[in-house]
Design an enzyme around this catalytic site. Structure first.
Site, mmCIF file in Angstrom:
data_model
loop_
_atom_site.group_PDB
_atom_site.id
_atom_site.type_symbol
_atom_site.label_atom_id
_atom_site.label_comp_id
_atom_site.label_asym_id
_atom_site.label_seq_id
_atom_site.Cartn_x
_atom_site.Cartn_y
_atom_site.Cartn_z
ATOM 1 N N LYS A 194 20.616 -6.641 -52.518
ATOM 2 C CA LYS A 194 21.038 -5.264 -52.793
ATOM 3 C C LYS A 194 21.443 -5.021 -54.245
ATOM 4 O O LYS A 194 22.372 -4.265 -54.521
ATOM 5 C CB LYS A 194 22.186 -4.876 -51.854
ATOM 6 C CG LYS A 194 21.795 -4.865 -50.392
ATOM 7 C CD LYS A 194 22.940 -4.558 -49.468
ATOM 8 C CE LYS A 194 23.797 -5.760 -49.194
ATOM 9 N NZ LYS A 194 24.682 -5.639 -48.033
ATOM 10 N N ASP A 229 28.211 -8.024 -41.768
ATOM 11 C CA ASP A 229 28.512 -6.674 -41.266
ATOM 12 C C ASP A 229 27.806 -6.371 -39.939
ATOM 13 O O ASP A 229 28.367 -5.689 -39.066
ATOM 14 C CB ASP A 229 28.212 -5.575 -42.307
ATOM 15 C CG ASP A 229 26.823 -5.650 -42.917
ATOM 16 O OD1 ASP A 229 26.120 -6.650 -42.673
ATOM 17 O OD2 ASP A 229 26.449 -4.720 -43.652
HETATM 18 C C1 BGC Z 1 22.105 -8.640 -46.479
HETATM 19 C C2 BGC Z 1 22.691 -8.765 -45.090
HETATM 20 C C3 BGC Z 1 23.456 -7.513 -44.752
HETATM 21 C C4 BGC Z 1 22.599 -6.285 -44.950
HETATM 22 C C5 BGC Z 1 23.294 -4.984 -44.607
HETATM 23 C C6 BGC Z 1 21.342 -7.341 -46.636
HETATM 24 O O1 BGC Z 1 20.931 -7.190 -47.975
HETATM 25 O O2 BGC Z 1 21.244 -9.723 -46.754
HETATM 26 O O3 BGC Z 1 23.511 -9.893 -44.980
HETATM 27 O O4 BGC Z 1 23.897 -7.600 -43.419
HETATM 28 O O5 BGC Z 1 22.159 -6.230 -46.296
HETATM 29 O O6 BGC Z 1 24.449 -4.802 -45.338
#
Ligand code: BGC
Length: 493
Positions: A194, A229
């Site tokens: 992200k 999460d």
């Molecule tokens: C992460 C996950 C997370 C998801 C939603 C992804 O980029 O790898 O661990 O649960 O985003 O937040």
């Protein structure tokens, strides 16, 4: 229940603007005639998700889940063990904290749990936005910032919330990035996603990083549960409804987890659970098979800080939908004079168009698409006529439809895998999929496309048993519940 927020609860739908350089070329003046028809037709064709494509994605998701459960590294899906053996029972009592780090904000929360009779007595939370430079800084800087926010929040404890004397405050730490969990309260960060690129955390135990920062701040708190999460959402939703079997996050990023039988996890060697079941964090954002991708997706992926990774996430989640739309519009402006003589120079800025903008444009029901016009003007400095605005809305719809439908196919893939192992225990009864994340919460068309795909894939009869339900902010309470369930003091207060 009292809820206090220090900043608007925009959650993960608030997406970062990336500081990148705007190319310095000027567009030649073009004819204002719109000639983007062929580009739009090709886009729709390349993004199409007819039933066979959805089915292929669902099947591939189920197959990848199996391979990921066989052996670590067996597939794109990491299928991470959560070390959660027992889900919240409702007996949890006392004051617990949750800390949620997963996007451009972090949240701190306290919950007063009253056991079977009183349930959740009160909650209070604060949301703090993370300065952009910390997303690219050092691990210490990021964790110091978080620990300091947590400390200030804990200092304001009072009113309905009081800690039993002699006890340490316990935290459920929701850390929403891929973590190789090593116990219920420890786990190694595999990599950031992200848009985070914090140095010095990958390969380290994130609970140790937080503990060290808390020590530096002189904070006496203890992490009793480290959860993703999606896992927190499942635990939180399950507290209210025993039929919850799957949880999905659709926000800045995306992920899904589900309840798995221990005997269906071949890679499991020593860890045994008293309940015979556990939660598996699929990390489905890394899925990549059979997706209908376009040149815009490939170019975007190549320009990210994690090229070749998180392809499903880059196709369906909130961080990227606006960026894909921007890339399509730029091409249409340059090659098809979508905005006539109006210069699309600013449209070359990566991540200029955010998913909430795309969403707002799709909600515009005015005759002259006024909102579309002003978003294009305010964010990209382009002038548009009504025909151009209609095309912009079609582009948004094409990208969002593909995202929503693929997310739906992913959900069916998970349910399919569970059903194959437990004949009738998933499709033969009410099964709830708990959903959270700003994209799901705030984008009605996305939600509808997702539901349509699930119904198309399962058929109207089976899909009646599958309830896809929003579980708002379940992950915070879920993490606090898991901290309570794993309290160092036990949970019979
Ligand atoms: C992460 C996950 C997370 C998801 C939603 C992804 O980029 O790898 O661990 O649960 O985003 O937040």
């Amino acid at each position: 229940m009292s809820v206090a927020a220090t900043s608007p609860a925009v959650g993960s739908f608030c997406l970062p603007r990336f500081p990148r350089h705007t190319p310095r070329f000027r567009m030649a003046v073009r004819s204002s005639a719109i000639s983007v028809g062929p580009l739009l037709t090709k886009l729709k064709h390349d993004c199409a998700t007819p039933l066979p494509v959805l089915r292929h994605v669902a099947d591939a998701m189920a197959a990848d889940m199996r391979s990921g459960l066989e052996i670590d590294g067996g597939s794109d899906l990491k299928m991470i063990l959560s070390y959660i053996d027992s889900l919240p029972t409702g007996n949890e009592k006392g004051l617990f904290y949750a800390l949620d780090l997963g996007g451009t904000n972090f949240r701190v929360l306290r919950v007063h749990l009253g056991g079977k009779e009183d349930g959740v007595i009160a909650t209070e939370f604060e949301q703090v936005s993370i300065p952009q430079d910390l997303m690219f800084g050092t691990s210490e800087e990021l964790f110091d910032f978080i620990a300091s926010g947590l400390g200030k929040f804990a200092e304001r404890e009072g009113g309905k919330f009081s800690m039993q004397s002699g006890r340490k405050r316990e935290i459920g730490f929701t850390f929403s990035f891929p973590v190789r969990q090593t116990s219920i309260a420890s786990g190694i960060l595999i990599k950031w996603t992200k848009g985070f690129a914090v140095s010095g955390t990958a390969g380290r135990d994130v609970v140790a990083c937080l503990n060290e920062a808390m020590e530096r701040q002189g904070l006496e708190m203890q992490v009793s549960a480290l959860v993703n999460d999606a896992v927190g959402t499942l635990a939180g939703a399950r507290y209210w409804d025993d039929d919850v079997m799957v949880a999905v996050i659709l926000g800045t990023g995306t992920n899904a987890c589900y309840i798995e039988r221990m005997d269906a996890i071949p890679k499991l060697q020593s860890h045994v659970s008293s309940s015979g079941r556990t939660i598996i964090n699929t990390e489905w954002g890394a899925f990549s098979k059979g997706l209908p991708l376009t040149v815009f997706d490939r170019d975007m992926d190549a320009a990210t800080i994690n090229p070749g990774e998180q392809i499903f996430e880059k196709t369906i989640s909130g961080m990227y939908l606006g960026e894909i739309v921007r890339r399509v519009l730029l091409k249409m402006a340059e090659e098809g004079a979508l905005f006539g003589d109006s210069s699309p120079e600013k449209l070359s800025t990566p991540f200029l168009l955010r998913t909430p903008d795309v969403c707002a444009m799709q909600q515009d029901d005015s005759d002259d698409l006024k909102v579309v016009g002003s978003i294009l003007h305010d964010s990209a400095s382009v002038e548009s006529n009504v025909s151009a605005r209609k095309i912009v809305v079609e582009v948004c719809d094409t990208i969002v439809k593909r995202g929503g439908r693929l997310a739906g196919a992913g959900i069916v893939g998970i349910l399919q895998k569970m059903e194959e192992d437990s004949k009738g225990l998933v499709f033969g009864k009410r099964t709830v999929v708990a959903m959270d994340g700003g994209l799901y919460e705030h984008y009605p068309q996305y939600r509808r496309y997702l539901q349509d795909a699930v119904t198309e894939l399962l058929g109207s009869e089976l899909s009646k048993n599958v309830v896809i339900e929003h579980s708002k902010d379940g992950s915070g309470i879920g993490a606090a519940l898991l901290a309570a369930a794993n309290s160092m003091y036990g949970h019979d207060l």
